[in-house]
Structure formats: C-alpha cells, structure tokens
Design a protein around this motif. Structure first.
Motif, PDB file in Angstrom:
ATOM      1  N   THR A 275       0.865  -1.213  -0.116  1.00 26.42           N
ATOM      2  CA  THR A 275       0.131  -0.146  -0.031  1.00 26.42           C
ATOM      3  C   THR A 275       1.029   1.173   0.074  1.00 26.42           C
ATOM      4  O   THR A 275       0.734   2.286  -0.736  1.00 26.42           O
ATOM      5  N   VAL A 276       1.980   1.201   0.808  1.00 30.61           N
ATOM      6  CA  VAL A 276       2.833   2.536   0.746  1.00 30.61           C
ATOM      7  C   VAL A 276       3.453   2.644  -0.528  1.00 30.61           C
ATOM      8  O   VAL A 276       3.615   3.640  -1.118  1.00 30.61           O
ATOM      9  N   GLU A 277       3.971   1.541  -1.117  1.00 36.85           N
ATOM     10  CA  GLU A 277       4.776   1.466  -2.246  1.00 36.85           C
ATOM     11  C   GLU A 277       3.760   2.122  -3.555  1.00 36.85           C
ATOM     12  O   GLU A 277       4.323   2.942  -4.389  1.00 36.85           O
ATOM     13  N   ASN A 278       2.538   1.742  -3.308  1.00 42.08           N
ATOM     14  CA  ASN A 278       1.601   2.064  -4.274  1.00 42.08           C
ATOM     15  C   ASN A 278       1.039   3.539  -4.105  1.00 42.08           C
ATOM     16  O   ASN A 278       0.588   3.850  -5.283  1.00 42.08           O
ATOM     17  N   GLY A 279       1.048   3.678  -3.080  1.00 42.50           N
ATOM     18  CA  GLY A 279       0.478   5.202  -2.708  1.00 42.50           C
ATOM     19  C   GLY A 279      -1.260   5.235  -2.562  1.00 42.50           C
ATOM     20  O   GLY A 279      -1.673   6.168  -2.279  1.00 42.50           O
ATOM     21  N   THR A 280      -1.651   3.945  -2.604  1.00 46.73           N
ATOM     22  CA  THR A 280      -3.257   3.805  -2.533  1.00 46.73           C
ATOM     23  C   THR A 280      -3.607   2.998  -1.791  1.00 46.73           C
ATOM     24  O   THR A 280      -3.171   1.624  -1.645  1.00 46.73           O
ATOM     25  N   LEU A 281      -4.647   2.990  -0.880  1.00 45.13           N
ATOM     26  CA  LEU A 281      -5.444   2.061  -0.058  1.00 45.13           C
ATOM     27  C   LEU A 281      -6.739   1.742  -0.676  1.00 45.13           C
ATOM     28  O   LEU A 281      -7.366   2.778  -0.785  1.00 45.13           O
ATOM     29  N   TYR A 282      -6.908   0.722  -1.221  1.00 45.79           N
ATOM     30  CA  TYR A 282      -8.239   0.267  -1.843  1.00 45.79           C
ATOM     31  C   TYR A 282      -9.179  -0.363  -0.673  1.00 45.79           C
ATOM     32  O   TYR A 282      -8.813  -0.751   0.113  1.00 45.79           O
ATOM     33  N   GLY A 283     -10.701   0.000  -0.886  1.00 47.02           N
ATOM     34  CA  GLY A 283     -11.729  -0.734  -0.147  1.00 47.02           C
ATOM     35  C   GLY A 283     -12.719  -0.004  -0.752  1.00 47.02           C
ATOM     36  O   GLY A 283     -13.198   0.547  -1.880  1.00 47.02           O
ATOM     37  N   ALA A 284     -13.837  -0.508  -0.139  1.00 49.18           N
ATOM     38  CA  ALA A 284     -15.364  -0.213  -0.530  1.00 49.18           C
ATOM     39  C   ALA A 284     -16.330   0.390   0.777  1.00 49.18           C
ATOM     40  O   ALA A 284     -17.609  -0.033   0.867  1.00 49.18           O
ATOM     41  N   ALA A 285     -15.516   0.751   1.722  1.00 47.87           N
ATOM     42  CA  ALA A 285     -16.244   1.089   2.973  1.00 47.87           C
ATOM     43  C   ALA A 285     -16.602   2.517   3.115  1.00 47.87           C
ATOM     44  O   ALA A 285     -17.229   2.808   4.103  1.00 47.87           O
ATOM     45  N   GLY A 286     -16.477   3.294   1.971  1.00 47.24           N
ATOM     46  CA  GLY A 286     -17.011   4.620   1.978  1.00 47.24           C
ATOM     47  C   GLY A 286     -16.415   5.315   3.380  1.00 47.24           C
ATOM     48  O   GLY A 286     -15.422   5.543   3.663  1.00 47.24           O
ATOM     49  N   LEU A 287     -17.355   5.880   4.025  1.00 52.35           N
ATOM     50  CA  LEU A 287     -16.979   6.875   5.154  1.00 52.35           C
ATOM     51  C   LEU A 287     -17.389   6.131   6.572  1.00 52.35           C
ATOM     52  O   LEU A 287     -17.562   6.489   7.618  1.00 52.35           O
ATOM     53  N   GLY A 288     -17.778   4.783   6.360  1.00 50.71           N
ATOM     54  CA  GLY A 288     -18.114   3.887   7.336  1.00 50.71           C
ATOM     55  C   GLY A 288     -17.007   3.769   8.641  1.00 50.71           C
ATOM     56  O   GLY A 288     -15.858   3.689   8.196  1.00 50.71           O
ATOM     57  N   GLU A 289     -17.289   4.042   9.899  1.00 47.80           N
ATOM     58  CA  GLU A 289     -16.247   4.165  10.940  1.00 47.80           C
ATOM     59  C   GLU A 289     -16.037   2.417  11.339  1.00 47.80           C
ATOM     60  O   GLU A 289     -17.053   1.918  11.499  1.00 47.80           O
ATOM     61  N   ILE A 290     -14.928   2.160  11.439  1.00 46.88           N
ATOM     62  CA  ILE A 290     -14.412   0.783  11.758  1.00 46.88           C
ATOM     63  C   ILE A 290     -13.927   0.607  13.169  1.00 46.88           C
ATOM     64  O   ILE A 290     -12.953   1.490  13.570  1.00 46.88           O
ATOM     65  N   SER A 291     -14.353   0.007  14.217  1.00 45.13           N
ATOM     66  CA  SER A 291     -13.923  -0.138  15.537  1.00 45.13           C
ATOM     67  C   SER A 291     -13.344  -1.397  15.580  1.00 45.13           C
ATOM     68  O   SER A 291     -13.532  -2.291  16.633  1.00 45.13           O
ATOM     69  N   SER A 292     -12.268  -1.692  14.914  1.00 47.28           N
ATOM     70  CA  SER A 292     -11.348  -2.970  14.833  1.00 47.28           C
ATOM     71  C   SER A 292     -10.505  -3.032  15.964  1.00 47.28           C
ATOM     72  O   SER A 292     -10.365  -1.950  16.783  1.00 47.28           O
ATOM     73  N   ALA A 293      -9.729  -3.892  16.221  1.00 49.44           N
ATOM     74  CA  ALA A 293      -8.954  -4.276  17.326  1.00 49.44           C
ATOM     75  C   ALA A 293      -7.823  -5.056  16.892  1.00 49.44           C
ATOM     76  O   ALA A 293      -8.041  -5.893  15.922  1.00 49.44           O
ATOM     77  N   ALA A 294      -6.644  -5.158  17.391  1.00 50.31           N
ATOM     78  CA  ALA A 294      -5.433  -6.200  17.175  1.00 50.31           C
ATOM     79  C   ALA A 294      -6.053  -7.432  17.734  1.00 50.31           C
ATOM     80  O   ALA A 294      -6.651  -7.670  18.748  1.00 50.31           O
ATOM     81  N   ARG A 295      -5.350  -8.510  16.796  1.00 51.21           N
ATOM     82  CA  ARG A 295      -5.621  -9.831  17.124  1.00 51.21           C
ATOM     83  C   ARG A 295      -5.173 -10.116  18.425  1.00 51.21           C
ATOM     84  O   ARG A 295      -5.780 -10.838  19.415  1.00 51.21           O
ATOM     85  N   GLN A 296      -4.115  -9.583  18.937  1.00 52.34           N
ATOM     86  CA  GLN A 296      -3.424  -9.836  20.297  1.00 52.34           C
ATOM     87  C   GLN A 296      -4.479  -9.139  21.368  1.00 52.34           C
ATOM     88  O   GLN A 296      -4.459  -9.968  22.480  1.00 52.34           O
ATOM     89  N   ASP A 297      -5.132  -8.150  21.151  1.00 53.56           N
ATOM     90  CA  ASP A 297      -6.133  -7.721  22.260  1.00 53.56           C
ATOM     91  C   ASP A 297      -7.170  -8.623  22.275  1.00 53.56           C
ATOM     92  O   ASP A 297      -7.469  -8.919  23.613  1.00 53.56           O
ATOM     93  N   TYR A 298      -7.828  -9.416  21.269  1.00 55.22           N
ATOM     94  CA  TYR A 298      -8.850 -10.394  21.107  1.00 55.22           C
ATOM     95  C   TYR A 298      -8.389 -11.574  22.071  1.00 55.22           C
ATOM     96  O   TYR A 298      -8.798 -12.222  23.040  1.00 55.22           O
TER      97      TYR A 298
END
Length: 287
Positions: A152-175
């Motif tokens: 993603t850094v090399e490409n300069g673009t993060l792709y997705g289809a989530a629009g402006l949706g807010e995401i409350s993810s957490a690290a696998r380590q936390d779970y």
C-alpha cells in the motif's frame, strides 16, 4: 485447571496460548491441533498436544477428556463452520467438559455480515448445550487492513469499499489477551461480551495514518463492491475470501463494524492497541 484451545496453531490460537503462558503454567494448557508438526514450538514450551480434527468427530471426545475449560476458536472454513462447531460442542458434552468459550462476531445476533449466520447458529447450539459458556463476540481484526501494508505504501493507494463507514477494529493480540483473561478468571459464566476497539477510524483516516507513519503520501480509493472484488481477485485472493472482505467493507459503510462498547478494554484493563501503533510496528519491521 486444564484449558484446551482449538485451532492452536492458527493466528489467534497461538496468541491466546502465549497470553495464557503469562498467567498459568504450560502443563495447564492443551493445544488441540490437526497437524502436530505445525505445533513443535508449542510442544517445546511444555504444552500437551492432542490431535483434533473437526472432520473426524469420532476422535474429538477422547481429546477433550479431563478438560475444565474449552476455547472454541471459530473454524476457518466458511460454509462448513456450523457442522464442525456442532461436532465439537457435542464432543464437549460427551467428555463432560463443564465450560466452553467461543469466538463469535460483533453483534452476531443482528449483524448483517454474511459471516454472522454461522456464528448465530453456533451460539444457539452452545446456549442449548447445557454447558456453562462465554461468548466472545470479536469485531474485525485490524490486521485485515494491514496485510498488504508495505505494498500500500509503495503503491500510494489504500483500496476499499467502506465509504465513510467507521470501523472499531482491534488487534488480534487484544482479542487473544481478552480470551486468556476470561479463561483464567471468574464471573464470566453465561455472559456475552461485545468486543471492539477503543478507537474507530474510516479507511480514509487509515490512509492518513499510513501517510503520517511512512512519510509517503497514501490516499484512500473507494471502489464499488464489484470493482473491489475484481481488484482482490486480480491480486490473487481466493474468491471466497474476497467475498468476505468486500462484504465486510460494504456492511462497514452501513455501520456494521462500528461500536462504542467498552467490553474489550474492560477485560484488558486498558485501551486497545491503536491501528496507528500497528502501522508503525509493521513499517519498522519492514525496514
């Protein structure tokens, strides 16, 4: 107290075992594995390995004999999870395991995600089993957005289809740490925890965090569901996995991955790992 973990060589399973080792001796931990050769590192730490294959139900009951607490980490074969989980729950009943914890999905009872149905079915099986239980409803893993970070850094673009949706993810380590806490402490019987990150972000926010951490400009490119599916397939992802990722983004835009629930940080005793800290850690390792 004998604690058994299914999927012990998986990404979450190994982290749960590492978290357990900090609070209980290795002889209290049983790693339930389909392939013992993948678990040599666990065996080297003094952890007992037991063969455990969902597709051979006749082998499951003997593997669960003498177990006090069982963590059923949801199987990875989407579409086959319910019968596999059913086999484990029935084996736990036959082996007289008194307690089971299960890694489910945030708001599984009402979640619009395609993944939710098998979690709902499994939760129902557990609740009708007569076993004491804890349901750990894990939200999305932050790692799901970071697997291709260097690209993603090399490409300069993060792709997705989530629009402006807010995401409350957490690290696998936390779970994993939350699961270990539940397995080694009291007062969790017959409870359901909604587990989500302390902070929320949009994918545009994530692109900015990657920009800040890397020093290279990264923008978020929002795609249609069809465009994103095609991009993932072209990147070599299996069709089933691509469908799950795109479905999560589409539903995230509608709020399915957003939560203000603090169950996870309460179990941990601190805020969850921020995604920007994970971004920094991955970029440091890659240099």
């Amino acid at each position: 107290m004998k604690i058994a973990i299914t999927g012990a060589t998986g990404q979450l399973g190994e982290l749960v075992i590492h978290a357990l080792l900090k609070v209980t001796p290795a002889e209290n931990i049983i790693a339930l594995v389909r392939n013992a050769s993948k678990a040599k590192n666990l065996k080297a730490q003094g952890i007992e390995l037991r063969h455990f294959d969902y597709d051979h139900p006749e082998t499951l009951t003997s593997a669960l004999l003498g177990i006090d607490k069982l963590l059923l980490i949801s199987a990875n074969e989407i579409g086959r999870r319910t019968p596999q989980h059913k086999a484990v729950i029935e084996a736990a009943q036959q082996a007289r395991v008194p307690y089971i914890a299960y890694t489910s999905l945030l708001h599984a009872d009402i979640s619009p995600l395609g993944l939710a149905q098998e979690h709902r079915e499994t939760e129902d099986l557990i609740k009708s089993s007569g076993l004491k239980y804890t349901i750990l409803r894990n939200n999305w893993y932050s790692e799901n957005y970071l697997a291709a970070l260097t690209h993603t850094v090399e490409n300069g673009t993060l792709y997705g289809a989530a629009g402006l949706g807010e995401i409350s993810s957490a690290a696998r380590q936390d779970y994993a740490q939350a699961a270990a806490k539940v397995l080694t402490s009291e007062n969790h019987d017959d409870k359901t925890y909604e587990l989500a990150g302390s902070q929320s972000f949009t994918l545009a926010d994530l692109a900015q965090k990657i920009t800040d951490a890397s020093g290279k400009s990264v923008i978020y490119q929002n795609l249609t569901a069809n465009e994103y599916t095609q991009a993932l397939l072209e990147a070599g992802l299996p069709a089933g996995l691509a469908d799950v990722i795109v479905d999560a983004d589409v539903q995230a835009e509608k709020g399915a991955l957003f939560s203000t629930n603090q169950d996870l940080e309460k179990l941990l005793g601190h805020k969850t790992t921020t995604i920007q800290d994970q971004v920094k850690a991955i970029l440091m390792k890659s240099h």
